[in-house]
Design an enzyme around this catalytic site. Structure first.
Site, PDB file in Angstrom:
ATOM      1  N   HIS A 143     -62.659 -25.107  -6.655  1.00 36.87           N
ATOM      2  CA  HIS A 143     -63.031 -24.591  -8.322  1.00 36.87           C
ATOM      3  C   HIS A 143     -62.148 -24.238  -9.115  1.00 36.87           C
ATOM      4  CE1 HIS A 143     -67.244 -25.519  -6.794  1.00 36.87           C
ATOM      5  NE2 HIS A 143     -66.765 -25.146  -6.057  1.00 36.87           N
ATOM      6  N   ASN A 180     -73.741 -25.231  -7.390  1.00 40.10           N
ATOM      7  CA  ASN A 180     -73.340 -26.359  -8.182  1.00 40.10           C
ATOM      8  C   ASN A 180     -74.278 -27.368  -8.651  1.00 40.10           C
ATOM      9  OD1 ASN A 180     -70.469 -26.275  -6.901  1.00 40.10           O
ATOM     10  ND2 ASN A 180     -71.220 -27.582  -4.988  1.00 40.10           N
TER      11      ASN A 180
HETATM   12 FE1  HDE Z   1     -67.421 -22.303  -2.206  1.00 41.42          FE
HETATM   13  N1  HDE Z   1     -66.117 -21.222  -2.551  1.00 41.42           N
HETATM   14  N2  HDE Z   1     -67.167 -22.611  -0.510  1.00 41.42           N
HETATM   15  N3  HDE Z   1     -68.845 -23.487  -2.508  1.00 41.42           N
HETATM   16  N4  HDE Z   1     -67.350 -22.117  -3.953  1.00 41.42           N
HETATM   17  C1  HDE Z   1     -65.159 -21.184  -3.061  1.00 41.42           C
HETATM   18  O1  HDE Z   1     -64.326 -18.904  -3.608  1.00 41.42           O
HETATM   19  C2  HDE Z   1     -66.429 -21.473   0.268  1.00 41.42           C
HETATM   20  C3  HDE Z   1     -69.802 -23.658  -1.159  1.00 41.42           C
HETATM   21  C4  HDE Z   1     -68.772 -22.680  -5.260  1.00 41.42           C
HETATM   22  O2  HDE Z   1     -66.547 -20.386 -10.701  1.00 41.42           O
HETATM   23  C5  HDE Z   1     -64.014 -19.750  -2.833  1.00 41.42           C
HETATM   24  O3  HDE Z   1     -63.214 -17.194  -5.180  1.00 41.42           O
HETATM   25  C6  HDE Z   1     -66.873 -22.469   2.244  1.00 41.42           C
HETATM   26  C7  HDE Z   1     -70.441 -24.303  -1.118  1.00 41.42           C
HETATM   27  C8  HDE Z   1     -68.051 -22.578  -6.323  1.00 41.42           C
HETATM   28  O4  HDE Z   1     -65.239 -18.357  -9.652  1.00 41.42           O
HETATM   29  C9  HDE Z   1     -63.743 -20.021  -1.954  1.00 41.42           C
HETATM   30  C10 HDE Z   1     -67.770 -23.130   2.010  1.00 41.42           C
HETATM   31  C11 HDE Z   1     -71.443 -24.439  -2.830  1.00 41.42           C
HETATM   32  C12 HDE Z   1     -67.426 -21.711  -6.943  1.00 41.42           C
HETATM   33  C13 HDE Z   1     -65.700 -20.829  -1.715  1.00 41.42           C
HETATM   34  C14 HDE Z   1     -67.616 -23.283   0.340  1.00 41.42           C
HETATM   35  C15 HDE Z   1     -70.442 -23.753  -3.619  1.00 41.42           C
HETATM   36  C16 HDE Z   1     -66.753 -21.822  -5.243  1.00 41.42           C
HETATM   37  C17 HDE Z   1     -62.637 -20.546  -3.934  1.00 41.42           C
HETATM   38  C18 HDE Z   1     -68.446 -23.836   3.018  1.00 41.42           C
HETATM   39  C19 HDE Z   1     -72.315 -24.720  -3.876  1.00 41.42           C
HETATM   40  C20 HDE Z   1     -66.788 -20.901  -7.511  1.00 41.42           C
HETATM   41  C21 HDE Z   1     -62.482 -19.154  -4.952  1.00 41.42           C
HETATM   42  C22 HDE Z   1     -68.712 -23.226   3.980  1.00 41.42           C
HETATM   43  C23 HDE Z   1     -73.619 -24.795  -3.637  1.00 41.42           C
HETATM   44  C24 HDE Z   1     -66.751 -19.966  -8.150  1.00 41.42           C
HETATM   45  C25 HDE Z   1     -63.322 -18.451  -5.007  1.00 41.42           C
HETATM   46  C26 HDE Z   1     -66.176 -19.477  -9.583  1.00 41.42           C
HETATM   47  C27 HDE Z   1     -65.958 -20.983  -4.801  1.00 41.42           C
HETATM   48  C28 HDE Z   1     -65.593 -21.054   0.077  1.00 41.42           C
HETATM   49  C29 HDE Z   1     -69.248 -24.673  -0.227  1.00 41.42           C
HETATM   50  C30 HDE Z   1     -69.368 -24.034  -4.580  1.00 41.42           C
HETATM   51  C31 HDE Z   1     -62.110 -20.764  -1.106  1.00 41.42           C
HETATM   52  C32 HDE Z   1     -65.848 -21.329   2.808  1.00 41.42           C
HETATM   53  C33 HDE Z   1     -72.221 -25.165  -0.399  1.00 41.42           C
HETATM   54  C34 HDE Z   1     -68.878 -22.525  -7.771  1.00 41.42           C
HETATM   55  O5  HDE Z   1     -64.313 -18.935  -0.826  1.00 41.42           O
END
Ligand code: HDE
Length: 702
Positions: free
Chosen positions: A88, A161
């Site tokens: 993202h 999302n």
């Molecule tokens: Fe994320 N995800 N994600 N994700 N995600 C990040 O956090 C992660 C997941 C989502 O505008 C990171 O600050 C893991 C689902 C958005 O700043 C990180 C898992 C959904 C954004 C991270 C998921 C998301 C992130 C990277 C599986 C939808 C951007 C930078 C367990 C419900 C937020 C940060 C923004 C960002 C990890 C799965 C949505 C690495 C480990 C499911 C919208 O922490």
């Protein structure tokens, strides 16, 4: 030789001695110089007399190490970047508010969802997932939809999302999934694209990814505007009432402008027309006061209802059809302010699904549980230490107090002798925060009896029932686009065995889908790979189709009118007025930036045709004199303007000259979606929809 010195900015005003810069102390965040104080200083507040020349020993060098002003400036510049988000990374954000209009007091104590009179400030960030921070806005991808609610009870982040399902079921698989979709590590390409071997290798070996992959291959992966995407919290959460009783909840965002997508060729070509297409669109709409808005919806259900679902509500690869559990709209989010500074706000905002307030709680979704750890961990690296919560964009807007101290970049000056609790040393003015009965309490879920295991629940093994339901919910046009996308993506895969395995897996979704993909690739249908659990047939969910739910509006859409020397000003104005009345934003484009229309007045247009191609509009028109049309029929940018508009199934209001000369050069045969510019009502009606009937006349749909 006389000493030459480039003068400092001539317009520079003298320092106002009586308006010193405000220094941060006493715990307030430091401020940039106040309005009216325009003297350039170093970060230490020392006035700068020359911002054009470094300090030299002689007129022609060498430059002196002593120049602390130069060193500070360059050092700060060298450190201007922080690690971009690992996923993202490319995103755009805006400020706004959330207004509740239906209280959920029966289900939750969260004041965010019980007090209808309160406007809660929010910051929302939309993002692509796979590409780096500098990548384009329009790859085929899911979009992040993250909202930080600055509530009276602390920050609540709904980090979702624009698809209702995720690719994997367990946090353990997240690094694998992301490594597979990102650029391949040996060659470092492709950037921001899933059309490559490692992605399809992973998908075809990990069938749980299919549901989200099908969403990505549908037109949902190609949003027309960030203002026209839905948002989903994806996981099941809990609402908790005053007696500690829990109701399950899924969160939905519904855009007021409706959901609209591009078609593939258009989405790709926008990358050359405007890398920042979505960011610019959001910025321009907000600056114009055309504030994007979404309704927040909830699906509420009980543990007993959940037990009856033919899927597991804790599995993030499954959605709950709204025909099964209706979506109740409870409030509206409006984004009405673009950030003042991209870095300070959009880049430094730190979302975290663990930012949770009293009255809401997590479920045991194993994907969600992994996220609760990951986000804080990543913020510590990205923002450099534990005090990122002091940054204005991340700080709560309600009172807060605790005994956390020190660390990199401590922005506050906490007072007092005791940084622990309980204590008997605090003096008036010191932090004396204590816990409260109204604070966050976790729902007391009954613990399982199975003991520790690395295991997935039984229904998680059903990977194909819901992709099949999604496929069955689409219109014929939408299905053709899914097939085209699969054919396109797989045609980019080098390893044949990956293609074969993917098509073999697709047979579990739908035999006809797999056959059409195989035909599109010109290969025989491979033997089906039996799934871990045979899918069941769920009823279709019409709510999942974009086209079945399209909004009958031009609100938020853009219309471009091509004009040139001597164009009939009355006709241009009539067309413009009609489109604007229907809600569209209208732009005039020409072969040159300045033209004189039939009234003889030379005016500046909104763009030049090669810099503002028809890709950036939802419908186009042209009002040209015969002579000008003849001349422009030799310009490739003009031919492309109409050829693309026609090919992307857009309505065209075409004058006689355009038809006679430009259409001829472009090989366009007008159809029902091409109207006369005088027929303003016909144009507005045609512009509200894509001319789907045209599509099979232009390309073979697989
Ligand atoms: Fe994320 N995800 N994600 N994700 N995600 C990040 O956090 C992660 C997941 C989502 O505008 C990171 O600050 C893991 C689902 C958005 O700043 C990180 C898992 C959904 C954004 C991270 C998921 C998301 C992130 C990277 C599986 C939808 C951007 C930078 C367990 C419900 C937020 C940060 C923004 C960002 C990890 C799965 C949505 C690495 C480990 C499911 C919208 O922490």
């Amino acid at each position: 030789m006389a000493t030459r010195k480039t003068p400092a900015r001539p317009e520079q005003k003298p320092r106002k001695a009586d308006t010193p810069p405000r220094r941060g102390n006493g715990g307030e965040p430091r401020q940039q110089a106040e309005d009216g104080y325009d003297t350039l200083t170093t970060a230490q507040g020392i006035p700068v007399s020359d911002n054009q020349n470094s300090l030299r020993a002689f007129e022609r060098g060498p430059t002196l190490l002593e120049d602390f002003i130069l060193r500070e400036k360059i050092t700060h510049f060298d450190h201007e970047r922080i690690p971009e988000r690992v996923v993202h990374a490319r995103g755009s954000g805006a400020h706004g508010y959330f207004q509740l209009n239906k209280s959920l007091a029966k289900y939750t104590t969260a004041r965010l969802f019980t007090e209808t009179k309160v406007r809660t400030p929010v910051f929302a960030r939309f993002s692509t997932v796979a590409g780096g921070a500098g990548s384009v806005d329009t790859p085929r991808d899911v979009r992040g939809f993250a909202v930080k609610f600055y509530t009276q009870e602390g920050n609540f982040d709904l980090v979702g999302n624009d698809f209702p399902v995720f690719a994997i079921q367990d946090a353990m698989k997240f690094p694998d999934f992301i490594h597979a979709v990102k650029m391949e590590p040996d060659r470092a390409f492709p950037q921001a694209a899933s059309a490559h071997d490692s992605f399809w290798d992973f998908v075809s070996l990990t069938p749980e990814t299919w549901h989200m992959t099908l969403w990505a291959m549908s037109d949902r992966g190609l949003p027309r505007s960030l203002r026209m995407i839905e948002g989903f919290g994806i996981h099941t959460f809990r609402l908790v009432d005053k007696d500690g009783r829990s109701t399950f909840v899924k969160f939905h965002w519904r855009p007021h402008l409706g959901v609209q997508s591009h078609i593939w060729d258009e989405h790709m070509k926008i990358q050359h027309a405007d890398n920042d297409f979505h960011r610019r669109d959001l910025f321009e709409a907000i600056q114009a006061g055309d504030f994007p808005a979404w309704d927040l919806g909830v699906q509420l259900f009980t543990e007993e209802q959940a037990a009856e679902f033919p899927f597991d509500h804790l599995d993030a690869t499954k959605l709950i059809p709204e025909e099964l559990v209706p979506v109740q709209l409870i409030g509206t989010m409006v984004l009405d302010r673009w950030p003042d500074n991209f870095f300070a706000e959009t880049e430094q905002v730190a979302f975290c699904p663990a930012n949770m307030i009293p009255g809401i709680d997590f479920s045991d979704d194993p994907l969600l549980q992994g996220r609760l750890f990951s986000y804080l961990d990543t913020q510590l690296l990205r923002l450099g230490g534990p005090n990122f919560t002091h940054l204005p964009i991340n700080a709560p807007k309600c009172p807060f107090a605790n005994h956390q101290r020190d660390g990199h970049m401590q922005m506050m000056v906490p007072k007092g002798r005791a940084a622990y609790e309980p204590n008997s040393l605090s003096q008036p003015g010191d932090t004396t925060a204590r816990e409260t009965a109204a604070g966050f309490r976790s729902f007391r879920a009954a613990a399982g009896e199975d003991g520790k295991q690395r295991i997935r629940a039984e229904l998680f093994a059903d990977h194909f029932s819901q992709p099949r339901m999604f496929w069955n919910s689409l219109t014929d046009i939408e299905r053709a686009h899914v097939v085209s996308a699969l054919v396109f993506e797989l045609s980019k895969v080098e390893n044949e065995h990956i293609i074969v395995r993917t098509v073999a897996q697709a047979r579990n979704i739908d035999e006809a889908l797999a056959q059409r993909v195989a035909d599109g690739l010109g290969m025989p249908l491979p033997a089906r790979i039996p799934p871990a659990r045979e899918p069941i047939d769920m009823p279709p969910s019409p709510a999942l189709s974009i086209l079945r739910n399209a909004k009958d509006t031009l609100q938020g859409r853009a219309v471009g009118i091509l004009v040139s020397e001597g164009s009939d000003v009355a006709q241009v104005n009539a067309l413009r007025k009609a489109a604007e009345k229907a809600g569209a934003q209208v732009k005039l484009i020409g072969p040159k930036l300045h033209v004189a229309l039939s009234d003889g007045k030379r005016r500046r247009l909104d763009g030049k045709v090669d810099g503002m191609p028809s890709l950036v509009f939802d419908a186009v028109g042209s009002v040209l004199s015969l002579d000008e049309a003849k001349k422009l029929a030799k310009e490739s940018a003009v031919i492309d303007f109409f050829r693309d508009a026609f090919g992307h199934l857009k309505a065209i209001a075409a004058c006689g000259g355009t038809r006679a000369h430009i259409f001829k050069a472009a090989g366009i045969k007008p159809d029902a979606g091409v109207v006369e510019p005088e027929d303003t009502a016909g144009f507005v009606a045609a512009a509200k929809v894509r001319q789907w009937a045209r599509e099979p006349t232009l390309r073979t749909l697989p």
